[in-house]
Design a protein around this motif. Structure first.
Motif, PDB file in Angstrom:
ATOM      1  N   TRP A  24      -4.268   9.130 -14.592  1.00  0.00           N
ATOM      2  CA  TRP A  24      -3.537   9.924 -13.578  1.00  0.00           C
ATOM      3  C   TRP A  24      -4.030  11.364 -13.688  1.00  0.00           C
ATOM      4  CZ3 TRP A  24       2.094  11.960 -14.108  1.00  0.00           C
ATOM      5  CH2 TRP A  24       2.487  12.576 -12.905  1.00  0.00           C
ATOM      6  N   THR A  25      -4.904  11.735 -12.792  1.00  0.00           N
ATOM      7  CA  THR A  25      -5.546  13.045 -12.923  1.00  0.00           C
ATOM      8  C   THR A  25      -5.211  13.989 -11.774  1.00  0.00           C
ATOM      9  OG1 THR A  25      -7.480  12.116 -11.844  1.00  0.00           O
ATOM     10  CG2 THR A  25      -7.514  12.194 -14.253  1.00  0.00           C
ATOM     11  N   LYS A  26      -4.803  13.457 -10.632  1.00  0.00           N
ATOM     12  CA  LYS A  26      -4.507  14.338  -9.491  1.00  0.00           C
ATOM     13  C   LYS A  26      -3.657  13.596  -8.459  1.00  0.00           C
ATOM     14  CE  LYS A  26      -8.789  13.167  -7.305  1.00  0.00           C
ATOM     15  NZ  LYS A  26      -9.510  12.757  -6.476  1.00  0.00           N
ATOM     16  N   TRP A  27      -3.044  14.325  -7.553  1.00  0.00           N
ATOM     17  CA  TRP A  27      -2.300  13.755  -6.426  1.00  0.00           C
ATOM     18  C   TRP A  27      -3.303  13.349  -5.342  1.00  0.00           C
ATOM     19  CZ3 TRP A  27      -1.912  14.479  -1.213  1.00  0.00           C
ATOM     20  CH2 TRP A  27      -0.802  13.903  -0.563  1.00  0.00           C
ATOM     21  N   SER A  28      -3.119  12.216  -4.727  1.00  0.00           N
ATOM     22  CA  SER A  28      -3.912  11.855  -3.541  1.00  0.00           C
ATOM     23  C   SER A  28      -2.984  11.216  -2.526  1.00  0.00           C
ATOM     24  CB  SER A  28      -5.003  10.830  -3.857  1.00  0.00           C
ATOM     25  OG  SER A  28      -5.777  11.236  -4.938  1.00  0.00           O
ATOM     26  N   TYR A  29      -3.311  11.350  -1.251  1.00  0.00           N
ATOM     27  CA  TYR A  29      -2.385  10.915  -0.199  1.00  0.00           C
ATOM     28  C   TYR A  29      -2.046   9.435  -0.280  1.00  0.00           C
ATOM     29  CZ  TYR A  29      -6.110   8.598   2.369  1.00  0.00           C
ATOM     30  OH  TYR A  29      -7.096   7.737   2.726  1.00  0.00           O
ATOM     31  N   ASP A  30      -2.949   8.617  -0.785  1.00  0.00           N
ATOM     32  CA  ASP A  30      -2.676   7.173  -0.832  1.00  0.00           C
ATOM     33  C   ASP A  30      -2.621   6.633  -2.262  1.00  0.00           C
ATOM     34  OD1 ASP A  30      -5.292   7.457  -1.484  1.00  0.00           O
ATOM     35  OD2 ASP A  30      -6.033   5.874  -0.156  1.00  0.00           O
ATOM     36  N   PHE A  31      -2.471   7.565  -3.210  1.00  0.00           N
ATOM     37  CA  PHE A  31      -2.452   7.138  -4.612  1.00  0.00           C
ATOM     38  C   PHE A  31      -1.239   6.245  -4.871  1.00  0.00           C
ATOM     39  CE2 PHE A  31      -1.576   8.382  -9.205  1.00  0.00           C
ATOM     40  CZ  PHE A  31      -2.574   7.577  -9.721  1.00  0.00           C
ATOM     41  N   MET A  32      -1.462   5.037  -5.330  1.00  0.00           N
ATOM     42  CA  MET A  32      -0.423   4.050  -5.662  1.00  0.00           C
ATOM     43  C   MET A  32       0.505   3.744  -4.478  1.00  0.00           C
ATOM     44  SD  MET A  32      -0.820   2.731  -8.599  1.00  0.00           S
ATOM     45  CE  MET A  32      -2.159   3.040  -9.773  1.00  0.00           C
ATOM     46  N   ALA A  33       0.008   3.961  -3.284  1.00  0.00           N
ATOM     47  CA  ALA A  33       0.836   3.667  -2.103  1.00  0.00           C
ATOM     48  C   ALA A  33       0.984   2.145  -1.971  1.00  0.00           C
ATOM     49  CB  ALA A  33       0.178   4.250  -0.858  1.00  0.00           C
ATOM     50  N   GLY A  34       2.219   1.706  -1.947  1.00  0.00           N
ATOM     51  CA  GLY A  34       2.476   0.268  -1.867  1.00  0.00           C
ATOM     52  C   GLY A  34       3.134  -0.111  -0.556  1.00  0.00           C
ATOM     53  N   GLN A  35       3.926  -1.166  -0.618  1.00  0.00           N
ATOM     54  CA  GLN A  35       4.595  -1.654   0.587  1.00  0.00           C
ATOM     55  C   GLN A  35       6.050  -1.213   0.605  1.00  0.00           C
ATOM     56  OE1 GLN A  35       2.699  -3.030   2.825  1.00  0.00           O
ATOM     57  NE2 GLN A  35       0.977  -2.957   1.391  1.00  0.00           N
ATOM     58  N   GLU A  36       6.578  -0.979   1.820  1.00  0.00           N
ATOM     59  CA  GLU A  36       7.988  -0.593   1.966  1.00  0.00           C
ATOM     60  C   GLU A  36       8.886  -1.770   1.591  1.00  0.00           C
ATOM     61  OE1 GLU A  36       9.110   2.492   2.031  1.00  0.00           O
ATOM     62  OE2 GLU A  36       8.488   2.955   4.078  1.00  0.00           O
TER      63      GLU A  36
END
Ligand code: GLV
Length: 333
Positions: free
Chosen positions: A136-148
């Motif tokens: 875990w090195t930085k924030w990204s817009y889709d980092f670990m983005a899963g399902q609702e």
């Protein structure tokens, strides 16, 4: 002078809470396995010689070959709601009673089904490994983005007590639309109280955002979730199995998870427990737990006491409290 009636003899196949052994020892001659060795078939047969009762667990296979060598056995009290480890037909042909532990584990197991659903959909296993491994090195817009989860469609296959428990959690806690498929349709009042909508198997597979399996394993449900079924699911779907490993074709699931046929899975049960297919261990998008859905301390104690209650009632009154229902092999948990 009257000779006292000998006390029934029972075997407790695996380690269990000491207070449960104490209760049983007040009434029976008890052989307990507090060393918790996993007994193979030959060891189980040897320990069952002269025993009339058995307190078994889901890992103890009680089949015709064993029964034929244990002529004194009259009752097997399984400390589990599932009873796929018991050959019910062989037992009833020999007049041996089988009991299980329905009801006492429903909510604990449904809680865990929901935990696995959340973990698979929101990628918590993968995310936790990422943090622990220093990735875990930085924030990204889709980092670990899963399902609702909230507001999505929850599918339940096998709408017994546990299925209904998962359905209520989804509908009431997360505003999910609940659809289900089951051998037996709920009555209208039960459907309305969740609320849950009965659909065919194909519709269940096609419409579920999250599909939770709670159906009993039987010849009819073996590999019900195979490559063709998985292909009908949404590529964004998650699959949760808290039923039995044999309901899912594990090889087909591995391919589906590898190739993006579905997004993720949460598995508490496996085809060859406690062995887990090595390919599952290296897939990031599957959450793996060791058949522990009923494992809160309070619930496990209730299960052990209910198994003991069945032995006590059977030997004292001739009637067990929670015998395995007939027709046994297709009853939902
Ligand atoms: C656990 O899997 C049970 O059947 O109780």
């Amino acid at each position: 002078m009257n000779t006292p009636t000998p006390r029934p003899r029972i075997l407790i196949a695996r380690a269990v809470f000491p207070e449960v052994i104490q209760r049983l020892a007040q009434r029976f001659e008890v052989d307990s396995n507090q060393a918790d060795e996993v007994l193979d078939a030959a060891q189980l047969v040897a320990r069952l010689q002269g025993q009339q009762g058995l307190l078994s667990t889901a890992g103890d296979v009680i089949d015709e070959a064993l029964l034929a060598q244990c002529p004194s056995l009259r009752i097997c009290a399984n400390m589990a709601v599932g009873f796929g480890n018991l050959d019910i037909a062989a037992m009833s042909a020999r007049g041996i009673v089988a009991t299980h532990t329905p009801g006492v584990l429903t909510d604990t197991t449904a809680d865990f089904g929901f935990a696995l659903l959340m973990a698979a959909a929101r990628r918590t296993g993968e995310a936790e490994r990422c943090v622990r491994e220093g990735r875990w090195t930085k924030w990204s817009y889709d980092f670990m983005a899963g399902q609702e989860v909230h507001g999505s469609t929850l599918g339940i296959l096998g709408m017994g007590r546990i299925g209904q428990g998962v359905a209520r959690r989804g509908a009431h806690g997360f505003g999910m639309r609940v659809i289900y498929h089951s051998r037996t349709r709920l009555d209208a009042a039960s459907e309305a109280s969740i609320p849950a909508h009965f659909v065919g198997l194909n519709a269940l597979l096609q419409q579920s955002d999250h599909l939770v399996l709670t159906v009993a394993h039987s010849a009819a449900t073996h590999h019900l979730i195979d490559a063709a079924a998985l292909a009908r699911m949404k590529p964004t779907a998650t699959l949760v199995n808290i039923a039995r490993g044999g309901v899912v074709d594990e090889r087909a699931l591995i391919e589906a998870l590898r190739n993006g046929v579905i997004a993720a899975a949460g598995l508490d049960v496996f085809e060859n427990e406690p062995a887990v297919h090595p390919a599952l261990l290296s897939l990031p998008n599957v959450v793996l737990t060791p058949h522990m859905a009923s494992a809160s301390r309070a619930t496990r104690l209730r299960m052990a006491h209910l198994a003991a209650d069945n032995l006590i009632a059977f030997f004292e009154t001739g009637r067990a409290l929670t015998p395995v229902p007939a027709p046994a092999l297709s009853a939902p948990a």
